[in-house]
Design a protein around this motif. Structure first.
Motif, PDB file in Angstrom:
ATOM      1  N   LYS A 341       0.813  -1.296  -0.160  1.00 27.03           N
ATOM      2  CA  LYS A 341      -0.059  -0.087   0.069  1.00 27.03           C
ATOM      3  C   LYS A 341       0.702   1.252  -0.074  1.00 27.03           C
ATOM      4  O   LYS A 341       0.709   2.147  -0.709  1.00 27.03           O
ATOM      5  N   PHE A 342       1.844   1.205   0.702  1.00 24.08           N
ATOM      6  CA  PHE A 342       2.807   2.454   0.860  1.00 24.08           C
ATOM      7  C   PHE A 342       3.395   2.545  -0.503  1.00 24.08           C
ATOM      8  O   PHE A 342       3.375   3.629  -1.018  1.00 24.08           O
ATOM      9  N   PHE A 343       3.982   1.571  -1.011  1.00 32.69           N
ATOM     10  CA  PHE A 343       4.631   1.643  -2.290  1.00 32.69           C
ATOM     11  C   PHE A 343       3.823   2.018  -3.542  1.00 32.69           C
ATOM     12  O   PHE A 343       4.265   2.872  -4.172  1.00 32.69           O
ATOM     13  N   PHE A 344       2.491   1.472  -3.395  1.00 36.53           N
ATOM     14  CA  PHE A 344       1.695   1.747  -4.606  1.00 36.53           C
ATOM     15  C   PHE A 344       0.825   3.017  -4.540  1.00 36.53           C
ATOM     16  O   PHE A 344       0.110   3.509  -5.365  1.00 36.53           O
ATOM     17  N   GLY A 345       1.160   3.717  -3.247  1.00 39.99           N
ATOM     18  CA  GLY A 345       0.461   4.654  -2.978  1.00 39.99           C
ATOM     19  C   GLY A 345       1.067   6.114  -3.358  1.00 39.99           C
ATOM     20  O   GLY A 345       0.484   7.295  -2.868  1.00 39.99           O
ATOM     21  N   ARG A 346       2.267   6.072  -3.908  1.00 38.45           N
ATOM     22  CA  ARG A 346       3.215   7.236  -4.376  1.00 38.45           C
ATOM     23  C   ARG A 346       3.917   7.091  -5.493  1.00 38.45           C
ATOM     24  O   ARG A 346       4.022   5.765  -5.858  1.00 38.45           O
ATOM     25  N   PRO A 347       4.506   8.018  -5.994  1.00 42.33           N
ATOM     26  CA  PRO A 347       5.265   7.845  -7.218  1.00 42.33           C
ATOM     27  C   PRO A 347       6.379   7.257  -6.925  1.00 42.33           C
ATOM     28  O   PRO A 347       6.818   6.872  -5.650  1.00 42.33           O
ATOM     29  N   HIS A 348       7.184   6.496  -7.850  1.00 40.05           N
ATOM     30  CA  HIS A 348       8.474   6.023  -7.616  1.00 40.05           C
ATOM     31  C   HIS A 348       9.447   7.035  -6.979  1.00 40.05           C
ATOM     32  O   HIS A 348       9.658   8.128  -7.321  1.00 40.05           O
ATOM     33  N   ASP A 349       9.924   6.605  -5.812  1.00 35.09           N
ATOM     34  CA  ASP A 349      10.585   7.399  -4.801  1.00 35.09           C
ATOM     35  C   ASP A 349      11.765   6.762  -4.142  1.00 35.09           C
ATOM     36  O   ASP A 349      12.144   6.964  -2.897  1.00 35.09           O
ATOM     37  N   GLY A 350      12.599   6.166  -4.933  1.00 40.45           N
ATOM     38  CA  GLY A 350      14.005   5.661  -4.581  1.00 40.45           C
ATOM     39  C   GLY A 350      13.608   4.591  -3.606  1.00 40.45           C
ATOM     40  O   GLY A 350      12.874   3.602  -3.640  1.00 40.45           O
ATOM     41  N   LYS A 351      14.230   4.701  -2.212  1.00 39.22           N
ATOM     42  CA  LYS A 351      13.693   3.524  -1.369  1.00 39.22           C
ATOM     43  C   LYS A 351      13.236   4.211  -0.160  1.00 39.22           C
ATOM     44  O   LYS A 351      13.383   3.773   0.954  1.00 39.22           O
ATOM     45  N   LYS A 352      12.274   4.903  -0.427  1.00 37.49           N
ATOM     46  CA  LYS A 352      11.315   5.602   0.665  1.00 37.49           C
ATOM     47  C   LYS A 352      10.484   4.460   1.323  1.00 37.49           C
ATOM     48  O   LYS A 352      10.363   4.576   2.524  1.00 37.49           O
ATOM     49  N   THR A 353      10.080   3.383   0.581  1.00 39.10           N
ATOM     50  CA  THR A 353       9.574   2.410   1.236  1.00 39.10           C
ATOM     51  C   THR A 353      10.070   1.616   2.446  1.00 39.10           C
ATOM     52  O   THR A 353       9.536   1.666   3.664  1.00 39.10           O
TER      53      THR A 353
END
Ligand SMILES: O=C(O)CCC(=O)C(=O)O
Ligand SMILES: [Fe+2]
Length: 360
Positions: A341-353
């Motif tokens: 949910k966290f990963f697919f809830g935002r744009p590609h963003d490095g290693k933020k997840t």
């Protein structure tokens, strides 16, 4: 996001009208990059970011039982988090077949492709979309992809897949699976444990495949094909077309902005470590951040197979790793569906997840 009329029209055509970026390049003769694709300067990939003289490891796995194979795999997984394997037993002709099938899909008429568009796909286990998360991205990625879910326990899982590629996708899943299992076995044994019924669903409970399609791009230096990200699953095994201009890059070190080119090698499989293995191993293994650069002269197809946990798996550093070394967990426990949910809830963003569950 505040958008201009041109931006709204391009986004509407590509996303809402389900044409994808492939539809855009087929429909218009583009000489400049449409504004929704113009990356801010800090996200553009420039040649000064390329690290030379530090090649991606290429591991010969012709004999899996030789000790050097496990040694080299574990070493690469803990340093760069990415390597290529050769002599794995899958013939180059088989790879050519699945890549041709992917091209076959994207060469279908737009109305045929549109039948698989995410949200209204004729298939429950295959769907097409563009960019990564187009409804929330302020800038779009120059890529369309068709995703397949492998559910062999359901006899009809592939019944609705496009006939132009159905057989090739099933065969590719079947061929890649045992290789994924071998590599996971090596990596897990090296953590003082084994794959058994208690962790199998976490390590390899799901398999998905993408057909990634990157059309020719009129101004590649302003765009990105796939933005910086690490894969969030356990292990990804990827085919990339040979003979295509520079494309896939892996971040050389966690803290720097230098990137290593992952050259296409005929017949090789690119293997990259995902976040779940980094978490389970309490940072012994590194999930590698990577991105894809597009080019002006040729389109590119890549085919990753993502092996990962089932949704309700609980992900946390393995006790075998912590106990042996008497060390503290570096990540808090999380259910995989929340991680997704966290990963697919935002744009590609490095290693933020993965950073979001890091303990202080
Ligand atoms: O196209 C590639 O080489 C990589 C694509 C990728 O990173 C992904 O689909 O997760
Ligand atoms: Fe990826």
């Amino acid at each position: 996001m505040s958008l201009t009329t041109d931006e709204i029209e391009v986004r509407d055509f590509v996303v809402n009208q389900k044409n994808g970026v492939k539809g855009l390049v087929d429909f218009l003769t583009l000489t400049t990059l449409p504004s929704p694709y113009i990356q801010p300067p800090q996200e553009r990939f420039t040649s000064d970011k390329i690290l030379l003289g530090s090649p991606v490891p290429v591991i010969d796995v012709s004999n899996w039982n030789e000790p050097h194979v496990a040694r080299e795999i574990c070493h690469a997984a803990s340093k760069l988090g990415l390597f290529q394997i050769v002599n794995h037993g899958i013939a180059p002709a088989e790879f050519k077949g699945v890549i041709a099938a992917a091209r076959g899909f994207f060469e279908l008429p737009a109305e045929e492709r549109r039948r698989y568009w995410r949200g209204s796909s004729v298939s429950e286990t295959a769907w097409l979309t563009t960019s990564f998360n187009p409804c929330i991205e302020s800038v779009l990625e120059w890529r369309d992809f068709l995703k397949f879910e492998y559910l062999p326990q359901r006899h009809d899982f592939a019944a609705t897949w496009p006939s132009v590629c159905k057989e090739q996708v099933i065969d590719h899943f079947k061929r890649i699976k045992p290789i994924t299992e071998r590599i996971l076995n090596i990596l897990i044994n090296n953590l003082n444990t084994i794959i058994d019924e208690s962790n199998k669903e976490t390590l390899m409970g799901t398999m998905r495949m993408n057909f990634n399609y990157y059309p020719k791009c009129p101004e590649p230096s302003l765009a990105i094909g796939t933005g910086r990200h690490s894969d969030i699953n356990t292990l990804t095994l990827l085919l990339q077309e040979d003979g295509v201009l520079s494309s896939l890059y892996a971040r050389a070190t966690e803290d720097g902005d230098k990137w290593i080119h992952v050259p296409p090698i005929p017949g090789a499989i690119v293997v990259n470590i995902g976040d779940v293995l980094q978490i389970l191993s309490n940072d012994r293994y590194r999930s590698v951040e990577h991105c894809v650069v597009v080019n002006k002269y040729c389109s590119r197809v890549s085919i990753p197979v993502f092996c990962g946990p089932v949704h309700d798996s609980v992900i946390e550093p393995l006790p075998e790793v912590l106990d042996k070394n008497n060390e503290m967990a570096r990540y808090r426990k999380i259910v995989y569906s929340d991680y997704l949910k966290f990963f697919f809830g935002r744009p590609h963003d490095g290693k933020k997840t993965i950073e979001s569950i890091k303990l202080p």
